[in-house]
Design an enzyme around this catalytic site. Structure first.
Site, mmCIF file in Angstrom:
data_model
loop_
_atom_site.group_PDB
_atom_site.id
_atom_site.type_symbol
_atom_site.label_atom_id
_atom_site.label_comp_id
_atom_site.label_asym_id
_atom_site.label_seq_id
_atom_site.Cartn_x
_atom_site.Cartn_y
_atom_site.Cartn_z
ATOM 1 N N LYS A 76 0.856 -1.182 0.000
ATOM 2 C CA LYS A 76 0.000 0.000 0.000
ATOM 3 C C LYS A 76 0.887 1.226 0.000
ATOM 4 O O LYS A 76 1.970 1.225 0.595
ATOM 5 C CB LYS A 76 -0.898 -0.024 1.230
ATOM 6 N N ARG A 105 -3.193 6.262 16.464
ATOM 7 C CA ARG A 105 -3.775 7.477 15.891
ATOM 8 C C ARG A 105 -4.207 8.450 16.988
ATOM 9 O O ARG A 105 -4.380 9.644 16.732
ATOM 10 C CB ARG A 105 -5.015 7.127 15.058
ATOM 11 N N HIS A 193 8.007 2.211 28.038
ATOM 12 C CA HIS A 193 7.033 1.926 26.983
ATOM 13 C C HIS A 193 7.523 0.815 26.054
ATOM 14 O O HIS A 193 6.722 0.118 25.426
ATOM 15 C CB HIS A 193 6.709 3.200 26.188
ATOM 16 N N LYS A 315 33.780 12.499 6.017
ATOM 17 C CA LYS A 315 33.383 13.861 5.672
ATOM 18 C C LYS A 315 31.984 14.213 6.206
ATOM 19 O O LYS A 315 31.571 15.370 6.148
ATOM 20 C CB LYS A 315 33.411 14.058 4.154
ATOM 21 N N ARG A 327 18.766 17.748 17.966
ATOM 22 C CA ARG A 327 18.111 17.120 19.117
ATOM 23 C C ARG A 327 18.081 18.076 20.308
ATOM 24 O O ARG A 327 17.053 18.262 20.956
ATOM 25 C CB ARG A 327 18.843 15.828 19.502
ATOM 26 N N LYS A 338 8.978 25.857 28.645
ATOM 27 C CA LYS A 338 8.476 26.023 30.013
ATOM 28 C C LYS A 338 6.961 25.903 30.118
ATOM 29 O O LYS A 338 6.450 25.319 31.085
ATOM 30 C CB LYS A 338 8.955 27.358 30.588
ATOM 31 N N ARG A 409 -6.806 28.189 30.213
ATOM 32 C CA ARG A 409 -5.473 28.806 30.240
ATOM 33 C C ARG A 409 -5.138 29.405 31.616
ATOM 34 O O ARG A 409 -4.348 30.356 31.721
ATOM 35 C CB ARG A 409 -5.344 29.871 29.158
#
Length: 506
Positions: A76, A105, A193, A315, A327, A338, A409
């Site tokens: 697929k 998902r 995990h 190289k 990273r 933060k 918030r």
């Protein structure tokens, strides 16, 4: 006799068997006379059929229609925003089309970062497909560039499956679950995990064992190999007791380089990082300066002290350094942002308060104990957030109040941070070491001889410090008087400890 799945390797007799199965036996003699093998089926055209003596247009259409069915079951194609058109083996599609994999998902790749970066809506599902694709790309590149390497089709399929299944065990909001919630909910529990990934993969093998064997896998040998690529040696006690000996059982030492593709325990350079660097940068809106395609182009396998390692051209040192710099930049700008961490702490606190009162998959049990029952755990996704938020249960009121604060918030307040030996750690992936020191290179003049870079060859402007630790202080209360008092306390604490000038949130 059952036909081999890979039609490209069919003999003339197996091709004729397929014709009989598709009720095309009237053309069997023509195919035999022309010695049509599975490989040649791909090249069949109307002109070719006429040359074989099959002249009727209706026959052409009938034969070509049956042959095209072989292409339809070969795999697929996914249109991926990072890697373009990704074609996966049909066995991987079988794995993808299971509830265990579809669950990914509904697990955010970057945990709480979606509440800070609106584009960070990607999930573990697409990341896993990307890793499977890159794993296949790398192992095939090695076989193409070094045909003498002991890589067969079964090895390639196993590597791709490991890439696809390596993150099956992630919990709600990814690393928030196993890195923040579980350690606090169950102190002393050494659960990762990867452990759940192997357990869920076992469930998949039990479901799909006949299909896997049909595609050429040998169980339980390949089951063990795939799990080892995901989590490392399965028997850690044996590995420690036999230090210096080969710790893996799925493949022999001559194939040691296969264990460096999906999750490289030695250098940290693997296709898992290649995908999430590119994917996370894309969705976060952050520039990615590392080119993983150059690594795939220049990767070679060399022998070092009796083991075979994936090496890269000398190289490419700057490109590999850029990978670790990327990273660090992602951690600093996104993963350890933060406000992102504030939100993740709040989600963690809500989970802790809901721990004993949540109901998963119709079973009333502690959220933190779902890891002990894979039937329950595979129903646990980010949806637990909405489950708590939309609940009317009084038992979940405290947890619900925290999540409502996130939605409105009304977040915990950031008081400031200072550099110290605790709390937030940011490095290049090898604590205070330069990860390039563990990487093997080869030269243009001899691609069979591996070496590590010499200190005298390291650029003087390269960083010499590869980690830093920050202490951050947050305040759960948002009343003005309490907040100002906490800020003064934080300032006095920094001065009393002799830490560098503290930074406040302006």
């Amino acid at each position: 006799m059952k036909l081999p799945f890979n039609f490209k390797k069919w003999t003339v007799e197996e091709t004729c068997q397929y014709l009989r199965e598709e009720e095309l036996e009237e053309f069997e003699d023509k195919f035999k006379a022309c010695e049509i093998t599975g490989e040649e089926l791909q090249e069949l055209t109307v002109d070719k059929l006429e040359e074989m003596g099959i002249e009727q247009p209706n026959d052409h259409e009938k034969i070509l229609l049956r042959i095209r069915k072989l292409w339809q079951i070969q795999g697929k194609v996914f249109n991926d925003p990072i890697h373009g058109h990704v074609e996966l083996h049909p066995l991987l599609i079988k794995i993808i089309d299971t509830p265990e994999f579809q669950r990914l998902r509904y697990i955010k790749q970057l945990g709480g970062a979606y509440f800070v970066y609106p584009g960070a809506s990607h999930n573990r599902f697409e990341h896993s497909i990307g890793v499977a694709h890159l794993a296949g790309q790398l192992v095939r590149a090695l076989r193409t560039n070094q045909p003498h390497l002991p890589i067969d089709d079964r090895d390639i399929l196993c590597v791709e499956i490991a890439g696809l299944c390596h993150d099956l065990g992630h919990g709600p909001f990814s690393h928030l679950f196993d890195g923040m919630f579980i350690p606090e909910a169950r102190p002393g529990t050494k659960w990762k995990h990867e452990t759940a990934s192997c357990q869920i993969f076992d469930r998949l093998v039990d479901k799909l064992s006949s299909v896997m064997e049909q595609h050429g896998l040998k169980l339980p040998e390949d089951r063990k190999f795939i799990k080892e690529m995901i989590a490392g040696p399965l028997d850690s006690k044996t590995a420690e007791a036999q230090e210096g000996q080969w710790p893996y059982e799925g493949r022999p030492k001559e194939k040691s380089f296969l264990y460096e593709i999906v999750s490289n325990k030695g250098t940290g350079i693997d296709v898992d990082k290649f995908d999430y660097f590119a994917r996370d940068c894309h969705h976060l809106g952050i520039q990615n300066n590392f080119d993983h395609w150059r690594f795939l182009k220049f990767a070679r396998v060399c022998e070092v002290d009796g083991q075979w390692h994936i090496c890269v051209r000398d190289k490419e040192e700057d490109n590999m350094t850029e990978m670790f710099h990327t990273r660090h930049g992602l951690h600093k700008r996104a993963y350890q942002h933060k406000v992102n961490k504030i939100i993740e702490y709040m989600i963690k606190d809500a989970f802790l308060k809901a721990d004993e009162h949540i109901q998963i998959g119709g079973k009333r049990r502690k959220l933190s104990e779902a890891t002990e029952d894979m039937e329950v755990y595979t129903e646990l996704t980010d949806h637990v957030f909405e489950q708590i938020l939309n609940s009317s249960s009084m038992e979940l009121k405290d947890a619900r109040d925290i999540l409502n604060r996130i939605m409105s918030r009304d977040l915990y307040k950031f008081l400031g941070e200072t550099r110290s030996p605790v709390i937030i750690k940011m490095d290049y992936g090898m604590k205070d070491k330069d990860p390039i020191d563990n990487l093997y290179f080869y030269s243009k003049y001899d691609s069979t001889k591996a070496f590590k870079r010499k200190i005298c060859h390291v650029s003087k402007i390269r960083p010499t410090c590869f980690s830093e630790r920050l202490t951050r202080f947050y305040c759960k209360k948002t009343e003005g008087r309490s907040l100002e008092a906490d800020k003064r306390s934080f300032e006095e604490w920094c001065k009393g400890k002799g830490f560098p000038e503290y930074q406040q949130d302006e």
